[in-house]
Design a protein around this motif. Structure first.
Motif, mmCIF file in Angstrom:
data_model
loop_
_atom_site.group_PDB
_atom_site.id
_atom_site.type_symbol
_atom_site.label_atom_id
_atom_site.label_comp_id
_atom_site.label_asym_id
_atom_site.label_seq_id
_atom_site.Cartn_x
_atom_site.Cartn_y
_atom_site.Cartn_z
ATOM 1 N N MET A 269 -18.346 24.538 -37.172
ATOM 2 C CA MET A 269 -17.590 25.585 -36.473
ATOM 3 C C MET A 269 -18.532 26.703 -36.042
ATOM 4 S SD MET A 269 -14.580 28.017 -37.989
ATOM 5 C CE MET A 269 -13.513 26.648 -38.364
ATOM 6 N N PHE B 79 -19.152 30.578 -34.556
ATOM 7 C CA PHE B 79 -18.459 31.856 -34.677
ATOM 8 C C PHE B 79 -18.557 32.647 -33.379
ATOM 9 C CE2 PHE B 79 -18.634 30.571 -38.959
ATOM 10 C CZ PHE B 79 -17.567 31.193 -39.584
ATOM 11 N N GLN C 161 -7.470 24.420 -38.067
ATOM 12 C CA GLN C 161 -7.999 23.669 -39.193
ATOM 13 C C GLN C 161 -6.965 22.652 -39.638
ATOM 14 O OE1 GLN C 161 -8.868 27.696 -41.143
ATOM 15 N NE2 GLN C 161 -10.219 26.305 -42.221
ATOM 16 N N THR C 162 -7.426 21.485 -40.005
ATOM 17 C CA THR C 162 -6.518 20.451 -40.488
ATOM 18 C C THR C 162 -6.804 20.158 -41.951
ATOM 19 O OG1 THR C 162 -6.393 19.457 -38.299
ATOM 20 C CG2 THR C 162 -5.706 18.089 -40.143
ATOM 21 N N LEU C 163 -5.784 20.235 -42.760
ATOM 22 C CA LEU C 163 -5.894 19.919 -44.171
ATOM 23 C C LEU C 163 -4.704 19.059 -44.558
ATOM 24 C CD1 LEU C 163 -7.451 20.451 -46.831
ATOM 25 C CD2 LEU C 163 -5.833 22.304 -47.263
ATOM 26 N N ASP C 164 -4.998 17.921 -45.169
ATOM 27 C CA ASP C 164 -3.936 16.988 -45.560
ATOM 28 C C ASP C 164 -3.043 16.652 -44.378
ATOM 29 O OD1 ASP C 164 -4.932 17.009 -48.116
ATOM 30 O OD2 ASP C 164 -3.592 18.610 -48.778
ATOM 31 N N ARG D 170 -3.425 24.022 -39.037
ATOM 32 C CA ARG D 170 -3.035 25.421 -39.154
ATOM 33 C C ARG D 170 -3.935 26.279 -38.276
ATOM 34 N NH1 ARG D 170 -2.598 23.354 -44.446
ATOM 35 N NH2 ARG D 170 -0.487 23.515 -45.294
ATOM 36 N N SER E 130 -5.557 30.073 -37.065
ATOM 37 C CA SER E 130 -5.933 31.424 -37.472
ATOM 38 C C SER E 130 -6.879 31.994 -36.411
ATOM 39 C CB SER E 130 -6.601 31.419 -38.855
ATOM 40 O OG SER E 130 -7.768 30.637 -38.838
ATOM 41 N N LEU F 212 -14.483 38.345 -39.791
ATOM 42 C CA LEU F 212 -13.129 38.387 -40.333
ATOM 43 C C LEU F 212 -12.403 37.107 -39.955
ATOM 44 C CD1 LEU F 212 -11.989 42.010 -39.307
ATOM 45 C CD2 LEU F 212 -13.360 41.318 -41.277
ATOM 46 N N GLN F 213 -11.491 36.679 -40.805
ATOM 47 C CA GLN F 213 -10.588 35.584 -40.458
ATOM 48 C C GLN F 213 -9.193 35.949 -40.952
ATOM 49 O OE1 GLN F 213 -11.425 31.759 -42.179
ATOM 50 N NE2 GLN F 213 -9.843 30.723 -40.992
ATOM 51 N N PHE F 214 -8.216 35.859 -40.085
ATOM 52 C CA PHE F 214 -6.867 36.274 -40.449
ATOM 53 C C PHE F 214 -5.849 35.399 -39.720
ATOM 54 C CE2 PHE F 214 -6.486 38.390 -36.373
ATOM 55 C CZ PHE F 214 -7.786 38.809 -36.117
ATOM 56 N N GLY F 215 -4.621 35.444 -40.242
ATOM 57 C CA GLY F 215 -3.561 34.621 -39.687
ATOM 58 C C GLY F 215 -2.718 35.375 -38.670
ATOM 59 N N ASP G 210 -0.057 37.089 -38.507
ATOM 60 C CA ASP G 210 0.871 37.837 -39.352
ATOM 61 C C ASP G 210 0.993 39.246 -38.780
ATOM 62 O OD1 ASP G 210 2.252 39.215 -41.269
ATOM 63 O OD2 ASP G 210 0.818 38.838 -42.896
#
Lengths: 62, 382
Positions: A1, A3, A14-17, A21, A23, A34-37, A39
């Motif tokens: 990845m 930056f 990002q893929t998990l299981d 998702r 962000s 910084l990394q944030f969702g 929200d």
């Protein structure tokens, strides 16, 4: 990845299981990242929305 | 045994009773010291500074815990904020602002100031927006060699309302300034974890925020009423501004109570709701244990204090600054990210992905690599 540098924001997927998702990454001065969702209670996300509202566009996800 | 029967006790020179006695056998006392948990401001004594002790050329960033310095909209002056030990008696620390590059003229739209924000759920004691709204007092100690008029703004972020006023620095000593804030029966603070009240100490303002008048009763926000007559603190590189002992309390008397000194542990715990350093910028500090998948290492950090929201990951100086150990080997993760959808206010998820070396370890400790220091933190600031 990789930056973000310019623009300062980059979208992340990002893929998990098997679940993807999303962000946002931000590059700040002094080599801070910084990394944030997505929200609305997160002030970093609020600042991102203001940045977008000014006509800027984040770098797409890899 | 005898009984003193009176309805009130007051000073000869006072206009109201210090103690009022009621017919039901109770009393109300106007005590101005030694009450606990009355200060709604966190880190008012400037004891906590997790991000570091000095912040050069700061523009729009948090510095000491819970305080953000803003220098924006084209201000050409530069500033360094630091945690200082120059204090009034009874304090250990202050926040210092030092001018690096002078700015002789502040243009319209420009401004620089220090601010802190408070959650609405911590302000309910003010009963704002109700018929029983309470008066309050903001007090603080300031020392500066740039004398003159300084403005303070209390901004109600929920209802776009303001209270603005000034204090005048007439000497270069430490002085305590007290601002009597009236009750506001209009506009309740939301009972939630959002920013409801913002308090700003201005050091310089453009003409657009000086053309009105101070609003010493709560009113709808108008930028022009922010700080008429505000001095330009940035007009000389020799200017220094110190502040500490910030206290905001419900207070009907208008007389500030003694500053409420909390322990460092208490202040840090309160501040960690908004920002927590997970790994100090020093070598060999364990962050967390993790597990692995074929191409990634996964770790979970549990926070010592519950945060305001699921936080932002903050990493500084990442390159070659962290190592993952285990199974007799170690490596520098090429990336360190989080999965924001899985984070909560109590724990955080870290991933080192896209690594070709990750299979070598089955239990790993993530640690700052010696020689290249970095900070890993989480932020849930207002």
């Amino acid at each position: 990845m990789t930056f973000p540098t310019n623009p300062i924001y980059k979208l992340v997927e990002q893929t998990l299981d098997g679940v993807t998702r999303k962000s946002i990454l931000k590059a700040e001065p002094n080599n801070i990242r910084l990394q944030f969702g997505y929200d609305e209670a997160n002030t970093d996300y609020q600042e991102y929305l203001e940045w977008v509202a000014e006509g800027n566009t984040a770098e797409e996800a890899d | 045994m005898s009984t003193l029967k009176v309805d009130g006790i007051r000073s000869n020179s006072a206009t109201s009773d210090a103690i009022t006695l009621a017919s039901n056998g109770t009393c109300t006392a106007n005590i101005t010291n030694n009450l606990s948990n009355r200060n709604m401001v966190i880190n008012g004594g400037m004891v906590c500074s997790q991000r570091g002790s000095s912040f050069a050329n700061i523009t729009n960033a948090y510095c000491l815990d819970r305080y953000k310095f803003r220098n924006n909209n084209g201000v050409t002056g530069t500033f360094t904020v630091s945690q200082s030990t120059d204090t009034p008696d009874g304090f250990g620390n202050s926040l210092k602002v030092d001018v690096g590059t002078a700015d002789a003229a502040i243009a319209s739209g420009e401004q620089f100031y220090l601010g802190t924000k408070l959650e609405g759920q911590d302000l309910q004691r003010l009963a704002k927006g109700t018929s029983g709204a309470k008066k309050s007092v903001l007090s603080f100690y300031v020392k500066t060699n740039k004398t003159g008029l300084y403005s303070v703004l209390l901004y109600d972020n929920d209802n776009n309302r303001m209270f603005s006023t000034s204090y005048t620095v007439s000497n270069t000593n430490w002085n305590r300034y007290t601002i009597d804030v009236p009750a506001d029966t209009t506009g309740a603070y939301a009972n939630d974890n959002g920013a409801s009240l913002e308090i700003y100490w201005y050091l310089g303002l453009g003409s657009d925020k000086q053309s009105g008048s101070f609003q010493t009763t709560w009113t709808a926000y108008t930028a022009a009423n922010t700080g008429p007559g505000q001095v330009n603190f940035a007009d000389s590189t020799s200017n220094e501004f110190y502040i500490t002992g910030i206290q905001y309390e419900v207070n009907e008397s208008g007389v500030a109570t003694d500053f409420e000194h909390r322990s460092y542990t208490q202040e840090l715990a309160l501040a960690q709701r908004y920002y927590q350093v997970l790994a100090q910028p020093a070598a060999d500090k364990i962050i967390c244990f993790g597990g692995y998948m074929a191409t990634e290492w996964i770790g979970v950090v549990h926070f010592p204090q519950e945060m305001r929201i699921a936080p932002t990951l903050v990493v500084s100086n990442f390159t070659n600054a962290f190592r993952i150990y285990g199974n007799g080997a170690s490596f520098n993760p090429p990336t360190l990210v989080t999965d924001t959808a899985m984070n909560t206010t109590r724990s955080f998820y870290l991933r080192a992905i896209d690594s070709t070396n990750v299979e070598r370890a089955y239990l790993r400790v993530l640690a700052a690599n010696s020689g290249v220091y970095a900070t890993l933190a989480v932020s849930a600031e207002l």
